[in-house]
Structures are given as structure tokens and as C-alpha cells.
Design a protein around this motif. Structure first.
Motif, short mmCIF file in Angstrom:
data_model
loop_
_atom_site.label_atom_id
_atom_site.label_comp_id
_atom_site.label_asym_id
_atom_site.label_seq_id
_atom_site.Cartn_x
_atom_site.Cartn_y
_atom_site.Cartn_z
N ALA A 185 -31.86 28.12 -17.68
CA ALA A 185 -30.88 28.21 -16.58
C ALA A 185 -31.42 27.54 -15.32
O ALA A 185 -30.71 26.79 -14.64
N THR A 186 -32.70 27.80 -15.03
CA THR A 186 -33.32 27.19 -13.85
C THR A 186 -33.38 25.67 -14.01
O THR A 186 -33.13 24.93 -13.06
N ALA A 187 -33.73 25.23 -15.22
CA ALA A 187 -33.81 23.78 -15.48
C ALA A 187 -32.46 23.13 -15.22
O ALA A 187 -32.39 22.05 -14.61
N GLU A 188 -31.38 23.77 -15.64
CA GLU A 188 -30.04 23.20 -15.41
C GLU A 188 -29.69 23.18 -13.92
O GLU A 188 -29.11 22.22 -13.43
N ASP A 189 -30.03 24.25 -13.23
CA ASP A 189 -29.78 24.29 -11.78
C ASP A 189 -30.51 23.15 -11.08
O ASP A 189 -29.95 22.47 -10.21
N LEU A 190 -31.77 22.98 -11.45
CA LEU A 190 -32.57 21.93 -10.81
C LEU A 190 -32.05 20.53 -11.18
O LEU A 190 -32.02 19.64 -10.33
N ALA A 191 -31.63 20.37 -12.43
CA ALA A 191 -31.08 19.06 -12.85
C ALA A 191 -29.80 18.75 -12.07
O ALA A 191 -29.58 17.60 -11.65
N GLN A 192 -28.98 19.76 -11.84
CA GLN A 192 -27.76 19.56 -11.02
C GLN A 192 -28.15 19.13 -9.61
O GLN A 192 -27.53 18.25 -9.03
N GLU A 193 -29.18 19.77 -9.10
CA GLU A 193 -29.66 19.46 -7.75
C GLU A 193 -30.16 18.01 -7.68
O GLU A 193 -29.93 17.32 -6.68
N VAL A 194 -30.83 17.56 -8.75
CA VAL A 194 -31.31 16.17 -8.79
C VAL A 194 -30.12 15.21 -8.67
O VAL A 194 -30.12 14.29 -7.84
N LEU B 135 -33.33 14.70 -18.20
CA LEU B 135 -33.68 15.48 -17.00
C LEU B 135 -33.76 16.97 -17.31
O LEU B 135 -34.70 17.64 -16.89
N VAL B 136 -32.78 17.47 -18.04
CA VAL B 136 -32.78 18.91 -18.37
C VAL B 136 -34.01 19.25 -19.22
O VAL B 136 -34.66 20.26 -19.00
N GLY C 244 -21.13 23.51 -19.93
CA GLY C 244 -20.56 23.44 -18.58
C GLY C 244 -21.38 22.62 -17.61
O GLY C 244 -21.03 22.53 -16.43
N PHE C 245 -22.47 22.02 -18.10
CA PHE C 245 -23.40 21.32 -17.18
C PHE C 245 -22.71 20.19 -16.42
O PHE C 245 -22.75 20.15 -15.18
N ASP C 246 -22.06 19.29 -17.16
CA ASP C 246 -21.42 18.13 -16.51
C ASP C 246 -20.35 18.58 -15.50
O ASP C 246 -20.26 18.03 -14.41
#
Lengths: 201, 160
Positions: free
Chosen positions: A43-52, A31-32, B61-63
Motif C-alpha cells: 500500500a505504501t509503495a503504491e502511495d509513493l508511486a502515485q506521488e512520483v 516503479l511500484v 485502482g492504481f491508474d
């Protein structure tokens, strides 16, 4: 035996936190990567992946295994990425034709088989050149190529994610690969020369 | 078949996912069209080139951030269903108070009671046993009683 995505999602629906953790581990990297290649910002990719993942969790009670889990997951991710790009928040990150590195054609030296520091730099340049060519594709073509090539989803899955017919998707992919073929022509030529050398040797 | 016609089939053909009839059509076209043969070969090279782009790894820190956001989500309570909303609870309480107040303060309908009593009295008057009182009073068996019991016989109607 590893539990299927649907089994895990049904576990999440029942309130099993371990199932959610397994889905997170299974899809976090893909996903990332998908989102990174879509929005071109880590950073945006990680934010969006968290949102998913958050949306998957929020929708757990209503989840019905009617379609493949990956179709649902990447549909959420694609919609989030396309919305983020259309919002204009990441416009400054878009690659114009002028900056796509077309003039910086990488040179590959295949004579020396040992990977030197210079060769590693050249490999990095080459990868960067290819990456920029992908990033310069129109949003929908880019999503189609990423889902097709990097995530190896079936045509019917990608068509559902992009909300188009299978034949429309195949045309979309053809146009995308045709554009890539033109943009990557200098490397395609090198690859052809390499292949010719291999055949001759 | 023209070059344009194989556009939608070429990707599936190179993927190995084309249907049998499509595969035969594409192969027949590639036999005769050098431009499409070159294109197909270059598509294959483009695909292998795409694999040269390295994948990125999520940050350390992602997880933890995903878990943190999920943990912040409201969880359904085990006994959430019997707990009413404050407005609903207030409305129910108000209705109960009103019901009690009305039952305590509302006047008793006396006129209806009086009418009920009159009906009952009339019914009693018409009872068969009262109609037969005269018959009972003149029974011979009563006349055969000793003289000392006669006054009692005279008082019998009053007891009824």
C-alpha cells in the motif's frame, strides 16, 4: 514507432494528457516494484508511486531533457522511499537479522521435474528467502542493487540517482552483493550442486 | 593486483561493462586467485537468484488514483495573465480615483497666468509693426487721399 521518454515528457510539458498516460503505463509496474522492494509494504509503495507520477506532472513546465528520463524518475522515487524510511513511518516493516529467515533454509528437490503443490510452495519459500535477504540490506545498498539488477540502469545513472561517484557506486554494489552472497550461501551452495549435476549429466 | 583492488572492477567485469584494460586486469587476477574466482562465480549465481523473486503488479485502482490526483492539480488558464490579483487591482483603482480627484480639486495657478499675460503684452508692445506706426501715419500716400477719407486716416491708430 514508440515515442521516447523524452518525447513523451515534452508532450506532457505542452499539455498533452495522452503523453502522460503513456508514461504512466510504461513505468507504473517498475516503479511500484522498486518502491515495494524499498519500503516492503504494497500500500505504501503504491502511495509513493502515485506521488512520483504527481511530482513528474507538477514539474512538467520546468522539464528540460538534460538527463535520461529514467534517472529523473528513479531519483524522485529513491528520495521519496529513503525519506519515508527515515521518517520512521515504516520502521515496523524493516526486517531484522533475526526475522530474515536465515534459520528457515529452503530445501530444493530437483529429482522430480513436475511442479507439484509442494514444489510450488518450496519455490515460494525460496523466493521469500531471497526477497528477505534483499530487504535486509542497508537502504542505499538496497536501492543500488534494485536499480542495477531489476531496472538495469547504467552505472552513471545509478550514481546520479544515489548522488555518489561511479567508483563509490561500484564499491557499494560490491559490498551489497558480498552481503547477499553470505546471506544466500545455503542457496548458492545448492545452485553450485545443481550446476555440477547439470555438467555431469 | 590484490583482491581489494579488483573490488570496484569485478561488478562491471561480470556485467560485461568493464573497460578493456580493466577486463584484462580482472582476468589476470582471476587466473591466479582461487578465492576471487569462487566469489565471481557465486556473484553470478546470486544475480540469477535475484530473478526468482516475483514482480508485483499495481492494484486495479492504481491508474485511476493517479489520474484522479493529476486531475485535481490546478491547470493554467488560457487567459490567466491579464487577470490581476485582487490587491493589485484595488491599488490600481485607488490610484486612478486619487488622480481624478487631484485633477478636479487642485487650484489653477492664477499668478502664473498673470505673469504670462504681462510677458505677452510686453512682447506685443515691442513688435516691429507697432514701432513703425508713426511711419505709417505719415505716409504720403495717405495724405493724397480725398478729404472725405481723412477722418478715417485719423482713426487708423485706434483700429490697430
Amino acid at each position: 514507432m514508440a515515442r521516447s521518454d523524452v518525447q513523451l515528457m515534452l508532450g506532457v510539458k505542452r499539455g498533452d494528457d495522452e503523453s502522460f498516460e503513456l508514461l504512466l503505463q510504461r513505468y507504473r509496474t517498475s516503479l511500484v516494484n522498486f518502491l515495494y522492494r524499498m519500503v516492503r509494504d504494497a500500500a505504501t509503495a503504491e502511495d509513493l508511486a502515485q506521488e512520483v507520477f504527481l511530482r513528474v506532472y507538477r514539474a512538467r513546465k520546468k522539464y528540460e531533457p538534460s538527463a535520461k528520463f529514467t534517472t529523473w524518475l528513479f531519483r524522485i522515487a529513491t528520495n521519496l522511499a529513503l525519506n519515508a524510511l527515515r521518517d520512521g513511518r515504516f520502521r515496523q516493516l524493516e526486517v531484522s537479522a533475526d526475522e530474515s529467515g536465515e534459520d528457515e533454509q529452503p530445501v530444493v528437490n530437483v529429482a522430480d521435474q513436475r511442479p507439484s503443490a509442494v514444489e510450488r510452495m518450496m519455490e515460494q519459500d525460496r523466493a521469500e528467502f531471497i526477497r528477505r535477504a534483499i530487504e535486509a540490506l542497508p537502504e542505499k545498498q538496497r536501492a543500488a542493487v534494485l536499480l542495477h539488477k531489476y531496472h538495469e540502469l547504467d552505472y552513471d545513472e545509478i550514481a546520479r540517482i544515489l548522488e555518489c561517484s561511479e567508483s563509490a557506486l561500484k564499491s557499494l554494489l560490491f559490498r551489497a552483493y558480498e552481503t547477499l552472497r553470505e546471506k544466500l550461501a545455503p542457496l548458492v551452495g545448492e545452485s553450485a550442486t545443481e550446476a555440477q549435476r547439470h555438467r555431469e549429466s | 593486483m590484490s583482491c581489494e583492488n579488483i573490488e570496484t572492477m569485478l561488478i562491471a567485469y561480470l556485467d560485461g561493462k568493464a573497460r578493456e584494460n580493466e577486463r584484462r586486469e580482472v582476468e589476470a587476477h582471476l587466473e591466479t586467485c582461487a578465492a576471487c574466482r569462487t566469489r565471481a562465480e557465486e556473484f553470478r549465481r546470486v544475480w540469477s537468484m535475484l530473478e526468482e523473486v516475483p514482480a508485483v503488479e499495481p492494484s486495479l485502482g492504481f491508474d485511476a488514483r493517479v489520474r484522479q490526483r493529476v486531475a485535481a492539480e490546478p491547470r493554467p488558464r488560457l487567459f490567466a495573465w491579464p487577470v490581476p490579483q485582487p490587491r493589485f487591482a484595488f491599488a490600481v483603482a485607488l490610484l486612478l480615483v486619487l488622480a481624478v480627484w487631484i485633477s478636479v480639486t487642485a487650484p489653477v495657478p492664477e499668478q502664473n497666468l498673470a505673469a504670462g499675460n504681462a510677458e505677452e503684452f510686453e512682447m506685443i508692445q515691442n513688435l516691429q509693426v507697432l514701432e513703425d506706426y508713426e511711419v505709417l501715419a505719415n505716409l504720403e500716400v495717405l495724405s493724397d487721399l480725398p478729404a472725405a477719407q481723412q477722418p478715417a486716416r485719423q482713426q487708423a491708430p485706434g483700429k490697430l
